[in-house]
Scaffold this motif. Structure first.
Motif, mmCIF file in Angstrom:
data_model
loop_
_atom_site.group_PDB
_atom_site.id
_atom_site.type_symbol
_atom_site.label_atom_id
_atom_site.label_comp_id
_atom_site.label_asym_id
_atom_site.label_seq_id
_atom_site.Cartn_x
_atom_site.Cartn_y
_atom_site.Cartn_z
ATOM 1 N N THR A 150 0.814 -1.221 0.000
ATOM 2 C CA THR A 150 0.000 0.000 0.000
ATOM 3 C C THR A 150 0.847 1.271 0.000
ATOM 4 O O THR A 150 0.297 2.376 0.058
ATOM 5 C CB THR A 150 -0.946 0.032 1.221
ATOM 6 N N VAL A 151 2.163 1.133 -0.062
ATOM 7 C CA VAL A 151 3.041 2.305 0.010
ATOM 8 C C VAL A 151 2.775 3.281 -1.136
ATOM 9 O O VAL A 151 2.724 4.497 -0.933
ATOM 10 C CB VAL A 151 4.525 1.863 0.028
ATOM 11 N N SER A 152 2.557 2.760 -2.341
ATOM 12 C CA SER A 152 2.414 3.638 -3.508
ATOM 13 C C SER A 152 1.155 4.491 -3.470
ATOM 14 O O SER A 152 1.114 5.572 -4.052
ATOM 15 C CB SER A 152 2.445 2.815 -4.799
ATOM 16 N N ASP A 153 0.112 4.031 -2.775
ATOM 17 C CA ASP A 153 -1.110 4.838 -2.672
ATOM 18 C C ASP A 153 -1.482 5.073 -1.206
ATOM 19 O O ASP A 153 -2.650 5.108 -0.831
ATOM 20 C CB ASP A 153 -2.266 4.207 -3.444
ATOM 21 N N ALA A 154 -0.443 5.267 -0.386
ATOM 22 C CA ALA A 154 -0.655 5.408 1.061
ATOM 23 C C ALA A 154 -1.496 6.634 1.402
ATOM 24 O O ALA A 154 -2.226 6.625 2.396
ATOM 25 C CB ALA A 154 0.690 5.486 1.778
ATOM 26 N N TRP A 155 -1.419 7.687 0.595
ATOM 27 C CA TRP A 155 -2.189 8.898 0.906
ATOM 28 C C TRP A 155 -3.696 8.579 0.938
ATOM 29 O O TRP A 155 -4.381 8.880 1.911
ATOM 30 C CB TRP A 155 -1.888 9.995 -0.106
ATOM 31 N N ASP A 156 -4.198 7.954 -0.115
ATOM 32 C CA ASP A 156 -5.624 7.624 -0.157
ATOM 33 C C ASP A 156 -5.958 6.467 0.770
ATOM 34 O O ASP A 156 -6.930 6.515 1.521
ATOM 35 C CB ASP A 156 -6.050 7.257 -1.588
ATOM 36 N N ARG A 157 -5.151 5.410 0.726
ATOM 37 C CA ARG A 157 -5.469 4.176 1.449
ATOM 38 C C ARG A 157 -5.408 4.357 2.959
ATOM 39 O O ARG A 157 -6.132 3.681 3.698
ATOM 40 C CB ARG A 157 -4.492 3.064 1.043
ATOM 41 N N HIS A 158 -4.545 5.245 3.423
ATOM 42 C CA HIS A 158 -4.333 5.368 4.863
ATOM 43 C C HIS A 158 -4.679 6.757 5.416
ATOM 44 O O HIS A 158 -5.426 6.851 6.387
ATOM 45 C CB HIS A 158 -2.886 5.007 5.207
ATOM 46 N N ILE A 159 -4.159 7.812 4.804
ATOM 47 C CA ILE A 159 -4.354 9.153 5.359
ATOM 48 C C ILE A 159 -5.802 9.613 5.169
ATOM 49 O O ILE A 159 -6.498 9.943 6.136
ATOM 50 C CB ILE A 159 -3.386 10.166 4.723
ATOM 51 N N VAL A 160 -6.264 9.629 3.933
ATOM 52 C CA VAL A 160 -7.634 10.098 3.673
ATOM 53 C C VAL A 160 -8.647 9.138 4.279
ATOM 54 O O VAL A 160 -9.681 9.556 4.812
ATOM 55 C CB VAL A 160 -7.871 10.279 2.157
ATOM 56 N N ILE A 195 -24.210 2.516 10.718
ATOM 57 C CA ILE A 195 -23.217 2.079 9.731
ATOM 58 C C ILE A 195 -23.060 3.151 8.671
ATOM 59 O O ILE A 195 -24.027 3.553 8.019
ATOM 60 C CB ILE A 195 -23.634 0.743 9.094
ATOM 61 N N HIS A 196 -21.833 3.631 8.495
ATOM 62 C CA HIS A 196 -21.540 4.668 7.502
ATOM 63 C C HIS A 196 -20.706 4.062 6.377
ATOM 64 O O HIS A 196 -19.760 3.311 6.643
ATOM 65 C CB HIS A 196 -20.749 5.812 8.133
ATOM 66 N N PRO A 197 -21.010 4.394 5.110
ATOM 67 C CA PRO A 197 -20.163 3.925 4.013
ATOM 68 C C PRO A 197 -18.812 4.618 4.045
ATOM 69 O O PRO A 197 -18.709 5.780 4.460
ATOM 70 C CB PRO A 197 -20.958 4.322 2.762
ATOM 71 N N SER A 198 -17.784 3.899 3.644
ATOM 72 C CA SER A 198 -16.454 4.499 3.553
ATOM 73 C C SER A 198 -16.369 5.370 2.303
ATOM 74 O O SER A 198 -16.895 5.014 1.245
ATOM 75 C CB SER A 198 -15.385 3.408 3.488
ATOM 76 N N LEU A 199 -15.688 6.507 2.418
ATOM 77 C CA LEU A 199 -15.490 7.389 1.272
ATOM 78 C C LEU A 199 -14.363 6.906 0.371
ATOM 79 O O LEU A 199 -14.240 7.364 -0.764
ATOM 80 C CB LEU A 199 -15.174 8.813 1.751
ATOM 81 N N THR A 200 -13.527 6.001 0.875
ATOM 82 C CA THR A 200 -12.329 5.614 0.134
ATOM 83 C C THR A 200 -12.339 4.171 -0.344
ATOM 84 O O THR A 200 -11.529 3.791 -1.175
ATOM 85 C CB THR A 200 -11.069 5.816 1.006
ATOM 86 N N PRO A 249 -15.118 1.088 -1.541
ATOM 87 C CA PRO A 249 -16.511 0.713 -1.783
ATOM 88 C C PRO A 249 -17.006 -0.419 -0.888
ATOM 89 O O PRO A 249 -18.201 -0.520 -0.628
ATOM 90 C CB PRO A 249 -16.523 0.302 -3.264
ATOM 91 N N ASP A 250 -16.096 -1.270 -0.401
ATOM 92 C CA ASP A 250 -16.466 -2.364 0.508
ATOM 93 C C ASP A 250 -16.355 -1.968 1.969
ATOM 94 O O ASP A 250 -16.754 -2.724 2.850
ATOM 95 C CB ASP A 250 -15.579 -3.593 0.267
ATOM 96 N N GLY A 251 -15.789 -0.798 2.240
ATOM 97 C CA GLY A 251 -15.512 -0.398 3.612
ATOM 98 C C GLY A 251 -16.728 0.166 4.325
ATOM 99 O O GLY A 251 -17.635 0.731 3.712
ATOM 100 N N ARG A 252 -16.745 -0.006 5.642
ATOM 101 C CA ARG A 252 -17.805 0.529 6.480
ATOM 102 C C ARG A 252 -17.191 1.120 7.749
ATOM 103 O O ARG A 252 -16.193 0.617 8.264
ATOM 104 C CB ARG A 252 -18.804 -0.571 6.877
ATOM 105 N N ILE A 253 -17.818 2.176 8.246
ATOM 106 C CA ILE A 253 -17.444 2.731 9.544
ATOM 107 C C ILE A 253 -18.580 2.414 10.505
ATOM 108 O O ILE A 253 -19.730 2.787 10.261
ATOM 109 C CB ILE A 253 -17.224 4.251 9.479
ATOM 110 N N LEU A 254 -18.278 1.704 11.573
ATOM 111 C CA LEU A 254 -19.278 1.344 12.570
ATOM 112 C C LEU A 254 -19.216 2.359 13.706
ATOM 113 O O LEU A 254 -18.185 2.501 14.370
ATOM 114 C CB LEU A 254 -19.022 -0.061 13.113
#
Length: 207
Positions: A40-50, A185-190, A192-197
């Protein structure tokens, strides 16, 4: 999602710069310590920070203490502490991470960015002196294992924010065998399969 999207989330240019500094430190230290997956290093900004930053809008407006359990490289705890520096200066973040090397990294970022944050290099279950407003966790453990930690660390009116993947529904079903709780349950913005509980009113099912 890009830094422009963070501006749309009311994140200032100064905060984005601090997040960039943290992002660069995260990648630098990952070469020596496994803070994030190498894939995930190459897209760490979106995958982790955002991905972590999206939790900020769910924080209770009057929260003054946030506890991030199993902080690892500081996701989402350090991201939220960086965002709070300008928007919520009264919010203190406590990062719990038992791995001493990761804790050293967390302390370095807290010091470099002058964050209102504290790092505790201990096991989560050993922390007994906290009653916080918010507990966060990302990629730490299944929900049935997270709920007892959250209940032990939160005020009765506190809220837990847990980031989950596509197995969120199964984890909720499993957790309800032993626990009672309210969940939004909130959908993740980053992802499509992610959820925030967003979980409140945690109690053991047999109580």
């Amino acid at each position: 999602m890009t830094s422009h999207s963070l501006e749309q989330l009311d994140v200032s240019r100064e905060t984005i710069e601090r997040l960039r500094t943290y992002h660069d430190l995260l990648l630098k230290w990952t070469s020596a310590i496994n803070l994030i997956s190498r894939s995930t290093v190459s897209d760490a900004w979106d995958r982790h920070i955002v991905d972590s930053a999206q939790l900020f809008k769910l924080l209770p407006p009057n929260a003054t203490m946030l506890v991030d359990i199993g902080s690892g490289g500081g996701l989402p705890g350090l991201v939220l502490a960086i965002m709070a520096l300008e928007q919520r200066p009264r919010l203190q973040t406590i990062l719990i991470e038992s791995d001493q090397r990761k804790a050293t990294f967390l302390r370095a970022v807290v010091r470099d960015l002058s964050l209102n944050a504290e790092v505790r290099a201990v096991r989560i279950e050993s922390v007994t002196d906290i009653a916080c407003d918010v507990v966060t966790a990302r990629a730490l453990a299944p929900l049935p294992e997270l709920l007892p930690f959250a209940k032990a660390l939160m005020k009765p009116e506190g809220v837990a924010l847990f980031q989950k993947g596509k197995g969120a529904g199964e984890e909720l079903t499993s957790a309800r065998q032993k626990w009672k709780f309210e969940v939004e349950i909130h959908p993740s913005l980053t992802d499509p399969d992610g959820r925030i509980l967003e979980i409140k009113d945690i109690a053991r099912a047999d109580q």
